[in-house]
Structures are given as C-alpha cells and as structure tokens.
Enzyme design. Sequence first.
Site, mmCIF file in Angstrom:
data_model
loop_
_atom_site.group_PDB
_atom_site.id
_atom_site.type_symbol
_atom_site.label_atom_id
_atom_site.label_comp_id
_atom_site.label_asym_id
_atom_site.label_seq_id
_atom_site.Cartn_x
_atom_site.Cartn_y
_atom_site.Cartn_z
ATOM 1 N N THR A 175 0.835 -1.114 -0.020
ATOM 2 C CA THR A 175 -0.110 -0.141 0.129
ATOM 3 C C THR A 175 1.003 1.257 0.067
ATOM 4 O OG1 THR A 175 -0.078 -0.198 2.509
ATOM 5 C CG2 THR A 175 -2.033 -1.050 1.109
ATOM 6 N N LYS A 177 3.628 -6.932 3.934
ATOM 7 C CA LYS A 177 3.649 -5.594 3.899
ATOM 8 C C LYS A 177 3.367 -4.874 4.849
ATOM 9 C CE LYS A 177 0.433 -3.441 3.192
ATOM 10 N NZ LYS A 177 -0.254 -2.415 4.159
ATOM 11 N N THR A 208 1.348 -9.170 11.955
ATOM 12 C CA THR A 208 1.725 -7.953 11.170
ATOM 13 C C THR A 208 0.384 -7.756 10.285
ATOM 14 O OG1 THR A 208 3.268 -6.667 9.909
ATOM 15 C CG2 THR A 208 2.792 -9.150 9.423
ATOM 16 N N GLU A 212 6.644 4.066 7.239
ATOM 17 C CA GLU A 212 6.426 5.571 6.441
ATOM 18 C C GLU A 212 7.223 6.783 6.925
ATOM 19 O OE1 GLU A 212 1.305 4.836 5.832
ATOM 20 O OE2 GLU A 212 1.922 5.794 7.535
ATOM 21 N N SER A 270 -5.975 11.169 -0.315
ATOM 22 C CA SER A 270 -6.200 12.056 -1.455
ATOM 23 C C SER A 270 -5.427 11.578 -2.708
ATOM 24 C CB SER A 270 -5.263 13.374 -1.242
ATOM 25 O OG SER A 270 -4.205 13.199 -0.789
#
Lengths: 408, 408
Positions: free
Chosen positions: B155, B181, B192, B279, B408
């Site tokens: 993702t 992932k 996870t 991230e 977005s």
Amino acid sequence: MPVGLTPPVAGSLTLIPGIRLGVAQAGVRKANRDDVLVICLPETATVAGVFTQNRFCAAPVQLCRTHLASTAPRALVINTGNANAGTGEDGLARARQVCAALANELGCKEDQILPFSTGVIMESLPADRIISGIPAALANLAEDNWLRAAGAIMTTDIVAKGRTASCQIKGQTVTVTGIAKGSGMIHPNMATMLGYVAIDARVPAGVLQHLLNEVTNESFNRVTVDGDTSTNDSFILMANGRVDAPLVEEIDGADYHALYAAVAEVSVFLAQALARDGEGATKFVTIEVEQGRDRAECVQIAKAIAHSPLVKTALFASDPNLGRILAAIGYAGIDDLDVNKIGLWLGDVEVVRNGGRDPSYVETRAAEVMKREDITMRITLGRGSARDRVWTCDFSYDYVKINAEYRS
Amino acid sequence: MPVGLTPPVAGSLTLIPGIRLGVAQAGVRKANRDDVLVICLPETATVAGVFTQNRFCAAPVQLCRTHLASTAPRALVINTGNANAGTGEDGLARARQVCAALANELGCKEDQILPFSTGVIMESLPADRIISGIPAALANLAEDNWLRAAGAIMTTDIVAKGRTASCQIKGQTVTVTGIAKGSGMIHPNMATMLGYVAIDARVPAGVLQHLLNEVTNESFNRVTVDGDTSTNDSFILMANGRVDAPLVEEIDGADYHALYAAVAEVSVFLAQALARDGEGATKFVTIEVEQGRDRAECVQIAKAIAHSPLVKTALFASDPNLGRILAAIGYAGIDDLDVNKIGLWLGDVEVVRNGGRDPSYVETRAAEVMKREDITMRITLGRGSARDRVWTCDFSYDYVKINAEYRS
C-alpha cells in the site's frame, strides 16, 4: 499558531494579596530572556502540590516532595532552559544550592524553598547563573506581576497562559489566579509541566491538597499533546491565608464547592491552553467518551485516540479518515469491548452507529467539521453510564520541526 | 526512502512446490495497479494463522478465524485499497461473497478460502470489482510468482518485502519463503499487517500453529512504526505438505528447531523490513533492554521509547537529545523501577551510568552515532537477567505528509 488562544491582556490577571512575583534574566540557556521566576508567599500561606509520576522525576521534583512534607514553604524558584532531570546526585546538590541561596536572601530555611526547572533533560543545571539572577528577581517582586511571570516560565510555548476566576464565599469575593506552561512532552500524570494557582482565602493545607487532587483529575490529567509524560510535571496550589479572607476548612461543604468551581475554571482553562498551544498545533480537539462502565475506561479510550499519530495527522489534514478512530478504540485495551455497540459523532454528525458506518452518514458533512479549528468527537460505548473527556491537538509538520530543532 | 532495504531481486525468492500465486489489477481503489492476490494451496497443505488483537478486527479477519477453525484452507485471496474494517454485517457479507466466488472457481467450499484486506478503514468493500478480478488472477497462477505477489500487497510501502531461507532436516533441504507488507498503522499485536510464509515440508497443523506463535513473538510482535495496532493484522504460515518433503511432527525436537531457525530468519527479516520501510522512515532503530526481571517489562520499556514522538523526532534530527529516552523509560509504567540503576548505551557510547550522565560521556561521540542510518540503543535495568528488543524507525516530516495525504 495557538488554536483559539490569545495571551492574557494587561490587568486581566488579578493579584492575590501577599503573593509577590519577581522575574530575572539569568542567561540559563539563552541570553536576554526572562528565565528565572521567584514567587514569595506570606507567612500565613498554605501550599499543596502534585508532581509527575515519571520514575525519572527531576531533582527539583524530588526536593519539592521532601520540602512540602517537612515544612511550610516561603518561596518558589523556577527556572527555564534546563530541566535538571536525569542528573543524579549532582542535580540534587545543584537544586539545593539554588534553594539555599534564595533562603539566605529571604532569611528562611533551605527546605522552605520549592524549586522547579523546565527545559533540556540530562544536562547539568547552571546553578551559579540562577543564583546570580536571584537578587534581580527579588528586586522587582510585586503582587501585580502575574503577566510577566506567565511569560518567564515559557519554553516552546508561543503564548503566555494565565487566568483569573472568582467565587463568593461567606459574602466575600474570593479571587483565584493561575499561570502554566506547556507545549511539548505534555501528558501530565498527576500534574502538568508547570502550573501555579493562587487563592485569596484561608485554606488549611490538608483541604488545599484534597482540592488540588480533585481539580488535577478534571484538568491537567485530562490533556495530552504527544503522550510523553514529563520528568518535571508540577502543579502547585497556594492559598495566601490572608487574615480577613474567608476560611474554607470543610471538604465537600458549600464553600468548598464554590472554591472548587473557581479553581477548576482556572485549571481547566490552563490545561486546555496547553493543548491549544501544543507544539505545532493547528487544531484543538475534545474527545468525549460516554456510556462506559467507569471513568477509567472512558479516559483509556480517549487517550488511545488522542495519542494515535494516524488520528492526529488526519486532524492536521482536515481529512475525515475516521476509521482510524475506530482502530484506536479497538486497540485501547478494553478486552471485553463489544464493538457492535460503538457509536461515533464528529461535532453534530453521526458517523458510526452500532459499530459500523451510520447509514445516513455523508462524508462531506464530516469534512465540514474537520475543517474547524475546534473539534469535538464523541464516542458512545453502550456499556454503562460513566463518561470522561480528554483534550488534545493535532500532529503537524511543525511538531516534527520544533522537536527536531529543539536544542539547536 | 527505506533504510538499508532493497527490494528482492528476480529469482531471490525460491518457490515452494505446489503453492501457486496469481495477481490481478481489479481497480479496487486505483486503476492500473496489482491489487488482488490469490494463493492456491495443494490438498496436502497445512495452514496456521495469527491475527490482530484489535477489538475492531476487520471482517476478513473474523472470517479467517472461523474458516481456519473449521476446515483445511485451499486458497487465500488478498486485496489492497480497502480494509473492510468497521463495516459491520455488510462487510462480513461482502467478504463472504469474495470467498464464495473464488470457491466456485476452484470447486471447493466457501469456508476453505481465507480472505484478507488492507487499505482504508470504514469504507464499503467493492466486492464486485475483486470478484471480477479473480479470473485474471487465476489465469496467471504460478509457483514462481512470489516477487510479483510481494508487490501486489503493497500500500504505502516503498519497496516490496520478501525473503527466502532454508534449513536441513533429515538430510533434505527445506525451503522457507515469505512476503509481507507494512508501512503505517504498524504495531502488530499477535501478527503484522499482512505476512505470508510458506514451507516446503510436511508439518501437522498443530505443530505449525505452535511454530507460528513462537516465531511471531520473536519477529512481528517486536516491531512498531507508529504504535497504531491495525484492524487487519494477519500473519499466515503455510506448509505445502509435499509427499516427499521432510515431516516435522515433534515440537521442540531437533527438526523443529532447524525449521524454527529458518522461519524465524524469514520472519525477523520481514518484521525489520516493516520498520526500515516505515512511513517516512530515515532511520532504523533497534532498542535492546537488558537486565530486566522478565521479558515483558523489557518489551514494555522498549516500546515506550519506540513510541515516544520526542525520541523519534530527535532520531530524525540526528540530535543526541538523549534525556528524552530517560523520560520514556521513566513513564513506561514499571512502578518499582530504581532509576539509579539505569544504564544507557547509544551504539558503543556509554551515555548514562547509575541513572545519570556517565562522567566520561562526550556528546560529540553520541552525535556521530546518531548520524548513522542504523542505530542500536541498549538500556540496562540492573534488576534481573531478562532481555528483549524492539525495532522501530524515526518520525519525519514525511510521516506527517504521507498520513495527511493518504486518501487524496
């Protein structure tokens, strides 16, 4: 910029007779800024304190606890720029030097001084500089100095925080004035970073401590910026004990409740101000959790939401990515939570009913609420009648920037 | 960019005979990207799974638990772009539709399919689109398709995550291949976000589940990016059960330990990869806590440090503002912690001894360590002989950016 918060204007913080405040520029960390505050108390004063539950509590916090337990304080000395935390025996010795120096000037004993520090952790306290600044602080002691005092205790705060409230007791007006500082490492656990509230009344120390404990649980213990409980949290309540002032000596009587309301008004304002001026804050958020079995679980869920970086960044973006709130409720640690009974309101928009998206929910309505600076989310648990609330702020680029550059 | 992590190169993920993977572009959320993965198992296969402890667990997680308990799975179907969490009964019905469609194609029962979803929470699963994509995924089923499969489940991941390891059992080589992932909402609690590891061996389901539980506690349950436990965490271990492959049927025997080591190698690599590609990550951080009374308290302290936004932003800034680590240790919730026994090492630099700054500590040496991409901090508690470790990453502008712009 702070959210819905402006600094107190001149004259808005009413003096408390007998309590005098003096400020100095001692160059603790940076030059040319107020960084030492001395608060002198009348001999009649009573004082109560609550302090951080962090096991690494700072040297001044350790001394405050000891001093408060042994005698009646005559003065407080507060420095910014250095937290004197994680400094071991040397840190205790340096905090004692500061207390001794002020006691010598005031002609009292060392343990009648309460020391406070805020700033960088694990650096050696420049006690000599603070001591050199004490005469200057004493030279401008004045009852009418709360506003400058509120400025002197700021670190990464953008605006000074202060508030006055009053109540009627036995036909007299009782004034309550307080100041606080916050900004980062804000997740008070029994107290806030630094908060000082004074009362123009006679309140025995035991009653004052009871009042402080109750108020703390409704104010500073309900706010979080980043979930980091500071090593230096201290919240002090002082009554001047003025001879002509009303006496409040019965816990839970009508006078106590009147006084409680005024102290709570000041404390809740200051606690909310910490979140409104949280590091990098662009939103002020109230999280109300209702229908819990007890208040503890309501707070537990509210704090899980308030600490979630994903919820906080969605708030910063004004993005109603509200599934992140459900995820936080789900991992809050309430093992027997029935998610099929959960409801979620964002402002006046019903988002979740019975654990799933409300059939009438339209995201554009939630998006309107998310654009506001002041946002309330309400969670219903469907398992009892307890409720509680927590205040927080969002998580912005500026939070990262401020904390990445804090020491530079 | 990911820290010390490159995607697996072609041919580096060894196939597991009988386990076939197929990928499709179903347009679940965005067009022209692989977003559906089907993994088909031979009839001889055994499967074990661990799943999120989040009370708001997603519809596919609920079905996986039920299906695994009732029968032997024949296939897995995974979609990205939508988590099917916080979706109530309708979400369960939609996940069942996907299972039924795949079961129909494969000629098996609906409960022989394990469904998985990852993506936005609280949005309705576009089951029709996933179902439309299934024939395309089945059309490219191949044993040698692990690399594309690793890409299909991404993702916000920047690089695909996969690993092969092997061990010798009864004179034969046993291959273990896995993919995972992660990226955000990463604080696995029993599993996870999504992880799939396959073994070329015969392992009874009970032994496989025991192995999976043990490995999970050494790998995925020791990593955190942001402290947000996902609604969809799932970690699946599959043994192909090939007739000629070695049989591992005794827990704690030599064969079990050999297999454990290989599965742990793959799982630890994948778990660390989640933090390396967390991230916005610019640093990969290992937090080792030693001399605890038990492993639980070591993990508790390591996670308090790993979740502290102040520690994480200091890491991002390469600023050795290490007092923040002491503060996190202090609020980790170990009530009887004696802070005077605490030690802290940053890489090979001793920072704290006996709860205070080490007398020989020179900040420039710590600053050198903080500049590295791969940082180990070691905390000694001085109260026992237990140890544990947690992997995490720093907190950067990009974390805020990614999560503010996620939808977005």
